[in-house]
Design a protein around this motif. Structure first.
Motif, PDB file in Angstrom:
ATOM      1  N   ILE A 383       0.847  -1.318   0.040  1.00  0.00           N
ATOM      2  CA  ILE A 383       0.002  -0.071   0.096  1.00  0.00           C
ATOM      3  C   ILE A 383       0.921   1.184  -0.001  1.00  0.00           C
ATOM      4  O   ILE A 383       0.451   2.259  -0.718  1.00  0.00           O
ATOM      5  N   LYS A 384       1.933   1.238   0.713  1.00  0.00           N
ATOM      6  CA  LYS A 384       2.728   2.383   1.140  1.00  0.00           C
ATOM      7  C   LYS A 384       3.602   2.784  -0.512  1.00  0.00           C
ATOM      8  O   LYS A 384       3.687   3.845  -0.704  1.00  0.00           O
ATOM      9  N   PHE A 385       3.930   1.725  -1.229  1.00  0.00           N
ATOM     10  CA  PHE A 385       4.836   1.949  -2.415  1.00  0.00           C
ATOM     11  C   PHE A 385       3.943   1.827  -3.568  1.00  0.00           C
ATOM     12  O   PHE A 385       4.599   2.005  -4.573  1.00  0.00           O
ATOM     13  N   THR A 386       2.606   1.667  -3.559  1.00  0.00           N
ATOM     14  CA  THR A 386       1.815   1.759  -4.773  1.00  0.00           C
ATOM     15  C   THR A 386       1.180   3.134  -5.021  1.00  0.00           C
ATOM     16  O   THR A 386       0.387   3.711  -4.104  1.00  0.00           O
ATOM     17  N   PRO A 387       1.302   3.884  -6.109  1.00  0.00           N
ATOM     18  CA  PRO A 387       0.783   4.963  -6.404  1.00  0.00           C
ATOM     19  C   PRO A 387      -0.843   5.074  -6.399  1.00  0.00           C
ATOM     20  O   PRO A 387      -1.363   3.887  -6.651  1.00  0.00           O
ATOM     21  N   ARG A 388      -1.512   6.041  -6.399  1.00  0.00           N
ATOM     22  CA  ARG A 388      -2.852   6.381  -6.489  1.00  0.00           C
ATOM     23  C   ARG A 388      -3.485   5.568  -7.820  1.00  0.00           C
ATOM     24  O   ARG A 388      -2.830   5.480  -8.805  1.00  0.00           O
ATOM     25  N   GLY A 389      -4.341   4.825  -7.452  1.00  0.00           N
ATOM     26  CA  GLY A 389      -5.103   4.180  -8.629  1.00  0.00           C
ATOM     27  C   GLY A 389      -4.363   2.682  -8.960  1.00  0.00           C
ATOM     28  O   GLY A 389      -4.806   1.959 -10.079  1.00  0.00           O
ATOM     29  N   GLY A 390      -3.548   2.465  -8.335  1.00  0.00           N
ATOM     30  CA  GLY A 390      -2.824   1.071  -8.571  1.00  0.00           C
ATOM     31  C   GLY A 390      -3.492  -0.169  -7.984  1.00  0.00           C
ATOM     32  O   GLY A 390      -4.832  -0.023  -7.370  1.00  0.00           O
ATOM     33  N   LYS A 391      -2.830  -1.296  -8.266  1.00  0.00           N
ATOM     34  CA  LYS A 391      -3.583  -2.586  -7.700  1.00  0.00           C
ATOM     35  C   LYS A 391      -2.497  -3.352  -7.123  1.00  0.00           C
ATOM     36  O   LYS A 391      -1.591  -3.322  -7.241  1.00  0.00           O
ATOM     37  N   ILE A 392      -3.223  -3.911  -5.823  1.00  0.00           N
ATOM     38  CA  ILE A 392      -2.550  -4.951  -5.081  1.00  0.00           C
ATOM     39  C   ILE A 392      -3.257  -6.333  -5.155  1.00  0.00           C
ATOM     40  O   ILE A 392      -4.422  -6.476  -4.902  1.00  0.00           O
ATOM     41  N   THR A 393      -2.662  -7.404  -5.463  1.00  0.00           N
ATOM     42  CA  THR A 393      -2.953  -8.751  -5.678  1.00  0.00           C
ATOM     43  C   THR A 393      -2.309  -9.754  -4.529  1.00  0.00           C
ATOM     44  O   THR A 393      -1.046  -9.677  -4.495  1.00  0.00           O
TER      45      THR A 393
END
Length: 487
Positions: A383-393
């Protein structure tokens, strides 16, 4: 007799032969390489042995008047002070039973007359080399025994059935309840039931393998095991027991101190969070939008401080030997879902989407709280290193031997030179983000305490893929430490 200075520079050879011609021939063959002395008969050489330093090699004629060569040989071997002398018998007797008689009397080698002078030199050279090598080996053994006797750790050599074949003085002291003579031949697993066969089975290489602390007569010891591929003279397993009683007591005091400090810090921080939440709920009336934004930022900073305090406490617990696992069967899907729900406000505020893929529903034997901490740290990092609008799986999968959990993001990725240090203490990617750098180290410690492995794959500009693998319930083998391909 040869001079002392000559003896220091060359090996010393005494030739004993009643034939002056044969003795001179042998002397000339050896004098260029050795300090040579000639004796006319057995009596003369026995007198010299009683009054002068012994030679390296005796070249003895078997048949001589008076005291024969084989009688000299038997006398030399009966005297322990002369056990290191190499003996070469010269004989015209070539029957097998006579050769056996000479070797049984203590000769190291024999040479049939007539002989070639270069063969005489070669056989004397071989005897001198063997004596030199034996001397070096005995000195090396004496040095090793001296070192073993004076190392501060208790050392035990274990043979078949993990039975003790050697115990140095510190080991005898540590196991003082048993007499030293009774230690040899005893099974270490029976003497110290805390060291089970299952623990030893996990140590399979020459690298030191740490076992859990054990207590012997109120003293705390940290055991390590090394298994060598060759027998060390009584066994191939070395067990070292280091007395860590004082260190563990200091670590307990340090952990208590950390806990007090953490409590004193967390209490006012928690109060600040509660007051800010009440203000946001309108306790003092409506707030301007700017004040609401500032309060949310303040809450985020407070939560980050609490997280840092928790990281330091976890590190102290790990290093202090108080890291205990309470294992139970856990459904990983439910665990990841629960952690994701707790972190959902962060996902929403970052405008991030989250997806979990799991088929079938894998289960592991693990400590629920600690494994939840692993998942939370990995998801928080994503979450910390993903920019806005990104996706985590989050992906959960299983093989015949292990369960794999993967947290993948669409962030900026990590450069190759930074990857090797990510799971080390205080290390973090060069991103400018705040944090202690302890989160991934704690992830590694927790996973490895469960018998698993961790890893990361990342491509700059394409995101990162953090994974951990835990042994499957009822599976065999160890999770592979090879990196999975980035995907």
């Amino acid at each position: 007799m040869p001079a002392a200075s000559c003896a220091l520079q060359k090996g010393v050879v005494w030739i004993v032969d009643d034939s002056a011609l044969d003795a001179e021939r042998a002397r000339r063959a050896l004098e260029n390489h050795y300090a040579v002395q000639v004796f006319p008969d057995g009596t003369a050489v026995l007198e010299a042995l009683g009054s002068h330093p012994a030679p390296d090699v005796l070249v003895l004629d078997w048949v001589m008047p008076g005291v024969s060569g084989i009688e000299v040989c038997r006398f030399v071997r009966s005297n322990g002070a002369h056990a290191r002398i190499g003996i070469l018998l010269l004989t015209v007797r070539q029957q097998t039973e006579q050769v056996v008689e000479g070797l049984s009397a203590g000769a190291n080698d024999y040479l049939s007359k007539p002989y070639a002078t270069n063969e005489l030199g070669a056989r004397v050279d071989a005897l001198v080399r063997s004596i030199t090598l034996l001397d070096r080996a005995e000195k090396a053994e004496a040095t090793v025994r001296h070192l073993l006797a004076n190392v501060p750790d208790a050392l035990l050599v274990l043979g078949e059935g993990r039975r003790i074949t050697y115990a140095n003085p510190e080991a005898q002291k540590a196991l003082g309840r048993w007499a030293p003579a009774r230690l040899l031949g005893q099974s270490i697993c029976e003497l110290l039931p805390q060291l089970s066969a299952e623990l030893f089975a996990a140590a399979t290489g020459v690298e030191a393998f740490a076992l859990p602390d054990i207590t012997i007569d109120n003293e705390v010891y940290a055991p390590t095991v090394r298994v060598f591929p060759v027998d060390l003279g009584g066994g191939s397993t070395i067990l070292a027991l280091r007395n860590v009683t004082a260190r563990r007591m200091a670590e307990v005091r340090r952990l208590d101190f950390y806990s007090i400090i953490a409590h004193d810090l967390r209490s006012p921080l928690s109060a600040m969070l509660m007051r800010s939440e009440l203000i946001l709920l309108g306790k003092h009336g409506p707030l301007p939008r700017e004040a609401v934004v500032d309060l949310h930022k303040m809450q985020g900073s407070i939560r980050m401080l609490v997280g840092m305090i928790n990281d330091f406490l976890d590190l102290a617990s790990i290093e202090g030997g108080h890291f205990k696992l309470i294992k139970e069967e856990i459904d990983l899907v439910s665990l990841v879902d629960g952690v994701a729900d707790v972190l959902r406000p962060l996902l929403v505020s970052g405008e991030l989407s989250f997806e979990m893929r799991a088929l079938p529903r894998p289960t592991v034997l693990a400590d629920r709280r600690r494994l939840g901490q692993v998942v939370a740290n990995l998801l928080s990092n994503a979450i910390k290193f993903t920019p806005r609008g990104g996706k985590i799986t989050a992906t959960l999968a299983e093989t015949e031997t292990y369960i794999e959990a993967v947290v993948e993001d669409t962030g900026s990725g990590i450069s190759p030179h930074e990857i090797p240090k990510l799971f080390q203490r205080y290390a973090r990617a060069n991103s400018g983000m705040a944090g202690t750098g302890l989160g991934l180290m704690i992830v590694r410690e927790v996973v490895e305490a469960h018998g698993g492995t961790v890893g990361v794959n990342s491509v700059v500009g394409c995101g990162s893929r953090f994974w951990f693998r835990l042994p499957k319930i009822g599976g065999h083998g160890h999770p592979s430490a090879h990196a999975s391909p980035a995907g």
